[in-house]
Design a protein around this motif. Structure first.
Motif, PDB file in Angstrom:
ATOM      1  N   TYR A 136       0.834  -1.201   0.000  1.00 50.69           N
ATOM      2  CA  TYR A 136       0.000   0.000   0.000  1.00 50.69           C
ATOM      3  C   TYR A 136       0.867   1.248   0.000  1.00 50.69           C
ATOM      4  CZ  TYR A 136      -2.973   3.679   1.873  1.00 50.69           C
ATOM      5  OH  TYR A 136      -3.637   4.855   2.103  1.00 50.69           O
ATOM      6  N   GLU A 137       0.589   2.176  -0.887  1.00 49.18           N
ATOM      7  CA  GLU A 137       1.316   3.437  -0.963  1.00 49.18           C
ATOM      8  C   GLU A 137       0.411   4.565  -0.508  1.00 49.18           C
ATOM      9  OE1 GLU A 137       5.038   2.186  -2.061  1.00 49.18           O
ATOM     10  OE2 GLU A 137       4.399   4.238  -1.762  1.00 49.18           O
ATOM     11  N   PRO A 138       0.597   5.128   0.689  1.00 56.12           N
ATOM     12  CA  PRO A 138      -0.281   6.187   1.173  1.00 56.12           C
ATOM     13  C   PRO A 138      -0.052   7.471   0.410  1.00 56.12           C
ATOM     14  CG  PRO A 138       1.544   5.886   2.669  1.00 56.12           C
ATOM     15  CD  PRO A 138       1.664   4.814   1.634  1.00 56.12           C
ATOM     16  N   SER A 328       4.490   4.412  10.446  1.00 54.50           N
ATOM     17  CA  SER A 328       3.236   4.976   9.948  1.00 54.50           C
ATOM     18  C   SER A 328       2.870   4.397   8.591  1.00 54.50           C
ATOM     19  CB  SER A 328       3.340   6.505   9.873  1.00 54.50           C
ATOM     20  OG  SER A 328       2.184   7.055   9.291  1.00 54.50           O
ATOM     21  N   THR A 329       3.853   4.272   7.705  1.00 54.92           N
ATOM     22  CA  THR A 329       3.582   3.697   6.392  1.00 54.92           C
ATOM     23  C   THR A 329       3.166   2.236   6.509  1.00 54.92           C
ATOM     24  OG1 THR A 329       5.215   5.188   5.437  1.00 54.92           O
ATOM     25  CG2 THR A 329       4.559   3.297   4.107  1.00 54.92           C
ATOM     26  N   PHE A 330       3.788   1.520   7.433  1.00 54.21           N
ATOM     27  CA  PHE A 330       3.481   0.101   7.585  1.00 54.21           C
ATOM     28  C   PHE A 330       2.076  -0.125   8.144  1.00 54.21           C
ATOM     29  CE2 PHE A 330       3.533  -3.519  10.594  1.00 54.21           C
ATOM     30  CZ  PHE A 330       3.524  -4.539   9.648  1.00 54.21           C
ATOM     31  N   ILE A 331       1.675   0.674   9.126  1.00 57.76           N
ATOM     32  CA  ILE A 331       0.381   0.454   9.785  1.00 57.76           C
ATOM     33  C   ILE A 331      -0.756   1.166   9.079  1.00 57.76           C
ATOM     34  CG2 ILE A 331       1.529   0.179  12.006  1.00 57.76           C
ATOM     35  CD1 ILE A 331       0.566   2.965  12.769  1.00 57.76           C
ATOM     36  N   MET A 332      -0.477   1.870   7.976  1.00 60.89           N
ATOM     37  CA  MET A 332      -1.513   2.638   7.292  1.00 60.89           C
ATOM     38  C   MET A 332      -2.737   1.804   6.930  1.00 60.89           C
ATOM     39  SD  MET A 332      -1.867   5.887   6.187  1.00 60.89           S
ATOM     40  CE  MET A 332      -0.186   6.412   5.925  1.00 60.89           C
ATOM     41  N   ALA A 366       3.173   7.317  15.275  1.00 57.76           N
ATOM     42  CA  ALA A 366       2.972   6.789  13.924  1.00 57.76           C
ATOM     43  C   ALA A 366       1.491   6.681  13.597  1.00 57.76           C
ATOM     44  CB  ALA A 366       3.645   5.421  13.802  1.00 57.76           C
ATOM     45  N   LYS A 367       0.689   6.272  14.571  1.00 57.14           N
ATOM     46  CA  LYS A 367      -0.749   6.171  14.321  1.00 57.14           C
ATOM     47  C   LYS A 367      -1.364   7.547  14.095  1.00 57.14           C
ATOM     48  CE  LYS A 367      -5.119   4.572  16.247  1.00 57.14           C
ATOM     49  NZ  LYS A 367      -5.827   3.984  17.395  1.00 57.14           N
ATOM     50  N   GLN A 368      -0.929   8.556  14.860  1.00 57.75           N
ATOM     51  CA  GLN A 368      -1.459   9.893  14.659  1.00 57.75           C
ATOM     52  C   GLN A 368      -1.122  10.418  13.270  1.00 57.75           C
ATOM     53  OE1 GLN A 368      -3.575  10.605  17.046  1.00 57.75           O
ATOM     54  NE2 GLN A 368      -2.737   8.731  17.924  1.00 57.75           N
ATOM     55  N   LYS A 369       0.071  10.116  12.805  1.00 59.10           N
ATOM     56  CA  LYS A 369       0.439  10.543  11.458  1.00 59.10           C
ATOM     57  C   LYS A 369      -0.405   9.821  10.415  1.00 59.10           C
ATOM     58  CE  LYS A 369       4.262  10.815   8.202  1.00 59.10           C
ATOM     59  NZ  LYS A 369       5.705  10.586   7.948  1.00 59.10           N
ATOM     60  N   ALA A 370      -0.634   8.525  10.604  1.00 56.49           N
ATOM     61  CA  ALA A 370      -1.459   7.771   9.659  1.00 56.49           C
ATOM     62  C   ALA A 370      -2.888   8.300   9.638  1.00 56.49           C
ATOM     63  CB  ALA A 370      -1.441   6.291  10.019  1.00 56.49           C
ATOM     64  N   VAL A 371      -3.431   8.613  10.802  1.00 56.50           N
ATOM     65  CA  VAL A 371      -4.792   9.174  10.862  1.00 56.50           C
ATOM     66  C   VAL A 371      -4.845  10.523  10.155  1.00 56.50           C
ATOM     67  CG1 VAL A 371      -6.541  10.083  12.427  1.00 56.50           C
ATOM     68  CG2 VAL A 371      -5.420   7.927  12.955  1.00 56.50           C
TER      69      VAL A 371
END
Length: 836
Positions: A136-138, A328-332, A366-371
């Motif tokens: 997946y590429e965010p 963050s990229t991994f858990i996106m 990392a989760k905050q960045k993904a959100v």
């Protein structure tokens, strides 16, 4: 397309080739070759097809090479086909073929200095190494820190020897919108090669550097791009090799970006990148040096010392390269699927993927960045609220939204252009209309927000006649206090719940108590009554009296529907521990017991906040504020459609009452078969019912039933507002129907009335009215722990209080006037401060 299992491949070719029958042929990639690839296609067949399309049937097959995503065998083609199956959203793959020089019949050869390595992928996303599947590429902006993934196995035909200067070309995928700008022009064979920085790092190039393909945080500085599509097979074969932060890890979910050895970046800018092992000079010689070929837009590995020779004892349990950007990229994908995913789950998944266990805080960041990437920026979300409110009010004119802000003071003066977000109350017309058909009670409670900024979400929850919970009003406040609860309850009473005699179920928070007891709030009896949530009461009880049995006795006493049954459980509590009864007696009985509530609870003893969050508001507490408010609109719209269809379908089959009531009546009818009934008046109103078999743990044996007043000595009839087993036995004895003795709220017509008014699809954002007010920004006091060093948790004493007038001292030599980074005592051999 030849079949469902085949797909089209566009082959761009470049190079010059000398044949036995020709003096030389030069090709360009203006017209790509179209080739159909099937699962049975072999590597030899692919090469033959390329040569056949070029009209070079007699040329040797080893003249065509696919370098970047290495296609050198049948297995590589199968990997490419597997990636195609797993990621159908990827567009038509494109290959760039390089034609290798072949010796002619005269023994000569044609050296082509400007051939391009092959790039496999598609026009919509970067390609990946042949040994790993696409990920997946965010849609995020490129980060400033450089990253690389280099084929150190010598794909270009040169053998890498430790400590020697062996140029190796590293090719990047073409960025979106650049087109063929990074590829050579057809006539570039006549140009001189670019000048490249030498090993010492001095720039000897004479041409003006062009902007690199990587992102830049300042807009002027250039960084090496992400080489996510390069072949990493040779790098993976060296188990001791390490790729710098982000190279491979940020683009391919870290499959090759992090291992047990750590490194440090010695030099990093738009022209060069130098990395050394953290133990360099202390038993390890691992080093890598890269330079940018400015005209070609490619990076060249000029030196590589490997593998690592440092001891395994230097390995730590964490890894500096595994920063929150990589995580963050991994858990996106996990965050996109469920914004409420637990940090511990993400932490364990990251540890299983990379082999290192990151800290809780790093995964949280990392989760905050993904959100933020998925749902929008945390800070900008506050300023989006006013426009969304205007848009939803245009969509549904009766929508209620009350926004409160605080002034921003800069240097003692009020900044008119900005305001702090303070509170927001909102509800929608279908919720207002729905409450008129719900039970005359409302549960209120608050739940914390889990995002970048703190706060509390206050919710008012109603229940329909089918025992479905329904949030009818919301508020975002700074926390649970008297002012915030007064703000929420005043607007709730004004806009949603104006009915008299309403019951409010809540916890024992002092802020709620103050708001409900306010003289002008409209919540004092007889306009409204208050009751406590038994779950909160039992939790407070368990803090003093440990053990499940003690808590169970209190809950049984609270659920008792008669005074006799309450005394029964209370006597057991007194025999266990008299202090339990003393604790319970400090709370007024009408606030926490069912037998003293005069039937206002309808059998509901809790606020149902947990059920509401899990079933309707799942994940919203983890979102930015504007996405949170939008989610309530969308979730409620889905709920109204689903429940409205169910009620309408049940009415279409001729049913009159809700499924909850029908289930309860069936259970009561089974129990009523064991009773003996005696009637005491000619109007079939007063009865006595004797139980031949006890129906529960507590039984009176004989009960008085009054169908006229809808009461029974068991308390069930008046508490739940539908016939109990004793009342059903009286109806059967007198051949009366039980339907007239059911409260109107349990009828399907009332349940359908709750969801009858639906939501309107929101008007597109482009048609929203403009917002001309000041910019709304988040309150900095609501910000959670910032990035950087964590806040100390040590208990401070008087010795920890520092004099504010005392100058700061160096952490190395303890002298004032400088820091440890510029300390003369820490200077290296060159006279500059050494890396600490």
């Amino acid at each position: 397309m030849a079949s469902e299992e085949s797909f089209l491949v566009l082959v761009h070719y470049r190079g010059s080739i000398k044949r036995k029958t020709r003096s030389g042929v030069k090709f360009t990639d203006k017209d790509p070759l179209c080739i159909i690839v099937t699962p049975t296609t072999t590597y030899d067949a692919l090469v033959s097809c390329v040569l056949d399309k070029l009209g070079l049937e007699g040329v040797k097959r080893d003249t065509v090479k696919f370098d970047c995503s290495t296609i050198g065998s049948n297995e590589d083609l199968q990997v490419m086909f597997l990636c195609r199956r797993q990621f159908p959203e990827v567009r038509t793959p494109e290959l760039l073929a390089k034609l290798v020089d072949v010796v002619s019949s005269s023994g000569g050869s044609n050296r082509n200095a400007n051939t391009i390595a092959a790039v496999a992928g598609s026009s919509s996303r970067p390609a990946v190494a042949s040994s790993s599947a696409p990920v997946y590429e965010p849609p995020m902006q490129p980060v400033a820190s450089p990253s690389f993934a280099v084929d150190l196995g010598g794909n270009v035909g040169d053998e890498v020897r430790h400590g020697e200067h062996i140029p190796t070309e590293v090719h990047c995928p073409t960025p979106a919108g650049v087109g063929d700008g990074l590829f050579d022009d057809p006539d570039d064979d006549d140009l001189e090669p670019d000048l490249i920085a030498d090993e010492s790092g001095d720039d000897v190039g004479t041409t003006v550097p062009r902007r690199a393909t990587g992102g830049s945080s300042s807009g002027t500085q250039q960084y090496p791009p992400h080489f996510s599509s390069l072949d990493l097979d040779a790098m993976r074969q060296d188990e001791n090799a390490l790729l710098p932060s982000g190279f491979g890890a940020r683009d391919t979910e870290g499959s090759a970006g992090v291992n047990e050895f750590q490194y440090k970046v010695v030099e990093s800018d738009y022209r060069r990148y130098v990395g050394k092992c953290s133990e360099f000079g202390n038993g390890c010689t691992w080093l890598i040096r890269m330079s940018l070929r400015q005209r070609k837009g490619i990076w060249e590995v000029k030196r590589y010392n490997g593998p690592h020779t440092c001891l395994a004892s230097s390995i730590s349990s964490d890894h500096r390269s595994l920063d929150y950007h990589v995580i963050s990229t991994f858990i996106m994908p996990m965050v996109r699927a469920d914004a409420a995913v637990n940090i511990k789950v993400l932490q364990n998944t990251t540890a299983a993927q990379f082999g290192f266990r990151p800290t809780y805080r790093r995964v949280w960041m990392a989760k905050q960045k993904a959100v933020a990437v998925i749902y929008g920026d945390w800070d900008e979300s506050y300023n989006e609220l006013p426009r969304w409110v205007l848009g939803v009010q245009l969509t549904m004119p009766d929508t209620v939204a009350v926004l409160r802000t605080c002034p921003v003071r800069v240097g003692g003066q009020v900044d008119e252009s900005q305001v702090y977000f303070h509170r927001l109350f909102w509800t929608f017309p279908p919720c207002i209309q729905a409450f008129r058909h719900c039970k005359p009670l409302v549960s209120i409670d608050g739940t914390h927000l889990y995002g970048k900024y703190g706060g509390t979400l206050l919710v008012a929850i109603a229940q329909d006649g089918n025992s479905n919970i329904l949030p009818v009003a919301f508020a975002l406040v700074e926390g649970e206090n008297a002012e915030s609860w007064s703000f929420f309850l005043s607007h709730l009473r004004e806009h949603v719940t104006p009915q008299p005699g309403l019951l409010v179920i809540s916890d024992r928070h002092n802020g709620i108590k103050a708001a409900l007891e306010a003289p002008d709030g409209g919540w004092l009896p007889p306009a409204a009554y208050r009751a406590f949530c038994i779950r909160h009461v039992a939790s407070n009880f368990a803090l003093t009296f440990k053990g499940k049995d003690a808590r169970r006795l209190l809950v049984n006493a609270a659920y008792a529907k008669t005074e006799v049954e309450f005394d029964y459980w209370f006597d057991i509590m007194r025999s266990e521990n008299p202090a339990m009864c003393d604790w319970a007696n400090r709370i007024e009985y009408s606030l926490w017991t069912q037998y003293c509530d005069a039937g206002r609870r309808f059998g509901h003893m809790t606020t149902n906040i947990f059920e509401c969050v899990n079933s309707i508001l799942k994940g919203v507490r983890n979102l930015p504020v504007c996405s949170l408010v939008k989610a309530t609109y969308g979730r409620l719209a889905e709920l109204f459609v689903r429940k409205g269809r169910e009620a309408e379908a049940q009415m279409g089959t001729g049913q009159q009452f809700s499924q909850y009531l029908v289930k309860c009546i069936k259970a009561n009818l089974k129990t009523a078969r064991c009773f003996t009934v005696t009637v005491y008046d000619r109007d079939n109103s007063e009865y006595t019912v004797a139980e031949t078999t006890p129906t529960g743990s507590f039984s009176l044996g004989t009960y008085r039933v009054s169908l006229g007043s809808k009461t029974c000595d068991c308390g069930y009839f008046q508490a739940l507002h539908f016939p109990c087993p004793h009342a059903l036995a009286c109806c059967a004895y007198s051949r009366l129907t039980w339907q007239p003795y059911v409260h109107e709220v349990y009828r399907l017509s009332s349940v359908f009335g709750v969801y009858q008014m639906g939501f309107t699809p929101p008007i597109p954002e482009g048609f929203w009215p403009p917002y001309a007010g000041p910019t709304i920004i988040p309150d900095p006091n609501m910000r959670r722990a910032r990035e950087g060093r964590p806040r100390s948790t040590r208990i401070r004493t008087n010795t920890d209080e520092a004099d504010p007038n005392q100058p700061k001292r160096c952490g190395l030599c303890r002298q004032p006037g400088h820091t440890r980074h510029s300390c003369p005592q820490g200077a290296g051999p060159s006279g500059t401060a050494g890396n600490q």
